[in-house]
Design a protein around this motif. Structure first.
Motif, PDB file in Angstrom:
ATOM      1  N   SER A   3       0.816  -1.206   0.000  1.00  0.00           N
ATOM      2  CA  SER A   3       0.000   0.000   0.000  1.00  0.00           C
ATOM      3  C   SER A   3       0.854   1.262   0.000  1.00  0.00           C
ATOM      4  N   GLY A   4       2.114   1.142   0.453  1.00  0.00           N
ATOM      5  CA  GLY A   4       2.996   2.301   0.470  1.00  0.00           C
ATOM      6  C   GLY A   4       3.936   2.321  -0.715  1.00  0.00           C
ATOM      7  N   ALA A   5       3.479   1.800  -1.831  1.00  0.00           N
ATOM      8  CA  ALA A   5       4.346   1.665  -3.001  1.00  0.00           C
ATOM      9  C   ALA A   5       4.804   3.025  -3.508  1.00  0.00           C
ATOM     10  N   SER A   6       5.973   3.013  -4.126  1.00  0.00           N
ATOM     11  CA  SER A   6       6.536   4.241  -4.670  1.00  0.00           C
ATOM     12  C   SER A   6       5.769   4.677  -5.909  1.00  0.00           C
ATOM     13  N   SER A   7       5.563   5.960  -6.041  1.00  0.00           N
ATOM     14  CA  SER A   7       4.972   6.500  -7.265  1.00  0.00           C
ATOM     15  C   SER A   7       6.051   7.017  -8.195  1.00  0.00           C
ATOM     16  N   LYS A   8       7.301   7.010  -7.699  1.00  0.00           N
ATOM     17  CA  LYS A   8       8.427   7.490  -8.482  1.00  0.00           C
ATOM     18  C   LYS A   8       9.207   6.303  -9.040  1.00  0.00           C
ATOM     19  N   SER A   9       9.598   6.407 -10.296  1.00  0.00           N
ATOM     20  CA  SER A   9      10.418   5.371 -10.903  1.00  0.00           C
ATOM     21  C   SER A   9      11.850   5.483 -10.378  1.00  0.00           C
ATOM     22  N   LEU A  10      12.353   4.396  -9.813  1.00  0.00           N
ATOM     23  CA  LEU A  10      13.690   4.363  -9.239  1.00  0.00           C
ATOM     24  C   LEU A  10      14.631   3.580 -10.140  1.00  0.00           C
ATOM     25  N   LEU A  65      10.535  -5.218 -11.865  1.00  0.00           N
ATOM     26  CA  LEU A  65      10.030  -4.604 -13.099  1.00  0.00           C
ATOM     27  C   LEU A  65       8.510  -4.629 -13.174  1.00  0.00           C
ATOM     28  N   LYS A  66       7.874  -5.541 -12.454  1.00  0.00           N
ATOM     29  CA  LYS A  66       6.411  -5.627 -12.473  1.00  0.00           C
ATOM     30  C   LYS A  66       5.746  -4.639 -11.522  1.00  0.00           C
ATOM     31  N   LEU A  67       6.514  -3.978 -10.656  1.00  0.00           N
ATOM     32  CA  LEU A  67       5.922  -3.018  -9.724  1.00  0.00           C
ATOM     33  C   LEU A  67       5.324  -1.839 -10.491  1.00  0.00           C
ATOM     34  N   PRO A  68       4.237  -1.257  -9.983  1.00  0.00           N
ATOM     35  CA  PRO A  68       3.522  -0.205 -10.723  1.00  0.00           C
ATOM     36  C   PRO A  68       4.362   1.017 -11.074  1.00  0.00           C
ATOM     37  N   ALA A  69       5.397   1.311 -10.292  1.00  0.00           N
ATOM     38  CA  ALA A  69       6.175   2.536 -10.520  1.00  0.00           C
ATOM     39  C   ALA A  69       7.061   2.464 -11.762  1.00  0.00           C
ATOM     40  N   GLN A  70       7.146   1.266 -12.384  1.00  0.00           N
ATOM     41  CA  GLN A  70       7.949   1.090 -13.607  1.00  0.00           C
ATOM     42  C   GLN A  70       9.413   1.501 -13.383  1.00  0.00           C
TER      43      GLN A  70
END
Length: 464
Positions: free
Chosen positions: A11-18, A43-48
């Motif tokens: 739920s605390g996923a990053s919105s920024k691509s790292l 690579l499958k995480l929403p933040a790409q």
């Protein structure tokens, strides 16, 4: 002091691509296979996120993740271990290679720091080279280790009570110092002691896989002495870059099994190998898997029990296989073969062990007494899968039948549901790494702000 928390719902996923830089040892294929699964899950995480994979291993084994976006870079970042055969270690050459690597360390370290800064890296992940942890510290970014062992303990295992021991221990101190620059250990099942995070006396530490914790041990994930994965605990070893202004608490997070799952159904796999249906329907199947390394003396007449056939991974092109043996292609996806087999024969490496457990395939292993990682993996196999020993001499002489038949009677799985380890470790590790970067940056920014405030407060105010 900031403490990393694990949120399996992400739920605390990053919105920024790292930008993640995953450094993978060129020693054996187990590092690469599990690193591939971790990279897939990042690579499958929403933040790409962007992922670089850096290794002195060939890009061949990373083709799967390269095809989905990972960027491969070849670099000499690892001394590894020299193995003439899959189950033997060349002690002298291994020590020589480590010595040469450490002599080049200043130049290699400088090169890696420059590269990390050039690409704008956000995090270094090591499986399990030591130097990149120090490079991350110099570049001002967080580093994590994702492994079931680190090479300091492996090199320590080469001490034999002779004149080389002192030199080995001195070099080991350098490796531990580099590993201590990491602030997070993602500890995989089958672990041995990792001295840069846990200086316990036990070679096989108490983890959620190897035992239970008494109620007084306060660890996130412990309920009445029983542990659920992931489980978070505090490192009892200080960071190499620790100081009074450092605010991030070094953590160990035990995760479920990380392994590659099969893609293709059994019948299609066997047909693709050219095995007639009337053969695979009437025979049991042995998978001979030694991580792409040369086998022993060979020259066997017929090492298989009656009613068995064998699929061989990475057999050299010039080798004529015995009757009832089938050659898998060099680029065969090994989890498909593991899933199709009734028994696997190989060495105790993480990739083979985890994929046998994950697919419920019993395992016959040839011991590697010089490679200390075995102690944790053998404990894992006995707890979570099925393992039968085949001596090196019997393997080389072709006396396989008894061990194969014994293994084929076993389930290949943990028979106690309450002890069964989950198989989603790659997903949890990816989410943990993402959160780690966010919290590490927040912690260090807070520390920097505090340092700035304290410095400003210490400046005398001049009278006007």
């Amino acid at each position: 002091m900031a403490r990393l928390t694990v949120d399996t719902t992400n739920s605390g996923a990053s919105s920024k691509s790292l930008v993640f830089c995953v450094y993978v040892s060129g020693h054996g294929w187990g590092h690469a296979t599990r690193a591939n699964q971790l990279i897939f899950d990042i690579l499958k995480l929403p933040a790409q996120h962007k992922v670089y994979v850096i290794s002195n291993a060939s890009d061949f084994i990373f083709q799967g993740v390269i095809q989905v976006g990972a960027i491969y870079r070849q670099a000499d970042i690892d001394a590894g271990v020299v193995q003439p055969l899959a189950y033997t270690v060349d002690r002298d050459q291994t020590i020589t290679n480590l010595k040469l690597f450490l002599e080049r360390r200043p130049e290699t370290l400088r090169s890696e720091v420059e590269w990390l800064e050039q690409i704008g890296a956000d995090c270094v992940v090591c499986d399990a080279p030591f130097l990149p942890c120090a490079a991350a510290a110099q570049a001002g970014i967080p580093a994590a280790i994702a492994s079931n062992f680190t090479f300091d303990e492996v090199y320590n295992g080469l001490c034999e009570g002779d004149e080389l021991d002192q030199e080995i221990r001195q070099m080991v101190e350098t490796t531990i110092e580099d590993y201590r620059h990491a602030d997070l250990l993602i500890r995989l099942p089958g672990a041995i002691r990792i001295p840069s995070f846990d200086d316990t006396e036990n070679l096989v530490p108490v983890t959620p896989i190897t035992g239970t914790f008494p109620p007084e041990k306060k660890k996130k994930g412990v309920v009445n002495g029983k542990m659920n994965l992931p489980c978070t605990s505090q490192s009892n070893v200080r960071s190499s870059h620790n100081n009074n202004k450092k605010r991030f608490e070094r953590r160990i997070i035990d995760v479920p099994l990380v392994f590659r799952k099969y893609h293709t159904e059994r019948e299609e796999v066997l047909q693709g190998l050219g095995i007639p249906k009337d053969v695979y329907d009437t025979h049991k199947i042995l998978l001979l898997s030694f991580g792409g390394q040369a086998l022993g003396k060979g020259g066997w007449v017929d090492p298989l029990p009656n009613g068995w056939i064998c699929i061989v991974c990475c057999a050299p092109d010039g080798v004529t296989l015995p009757r009832n043996f089938y050659r898998a292609s060099r680029d065969a996806y090994v989890p498909d073969l593991t899933n199709a087999a009734d028994v696997v024969l190989g060495k105790l490496g993480y990739g083979t062990c985890s994929e046998c457990i994950g697919h419920g395939t019993p395992f016959v292993y040839v011991p590697r007494p010089q490679f200390i990682e075995e102690y944790g993996l053998l404990k894992l196999m006995h707890d979570q899968g099925s393992a039968v020993e085949l001596t090196r001499q019997d393997f080389e002489d072709g006396y396989w039948g008894e061990a194969i038949e014994k293994a084929s009677q076993l389930s290949g799985r943990c028979d106690e549901p309450e002890r069964l380890v989950a198989h989603n470790g790659g997903q949890i590790a990816a989410q943990t790494l993402e959160k780690f970067v966010i919290e590490w940056n927040q912690s260090n920014r807070s520390s920097l702000d505090q340092v700035t405030e304290e410095a400003a407060a210490s400046i005398p105010v001049e009278a006007s």
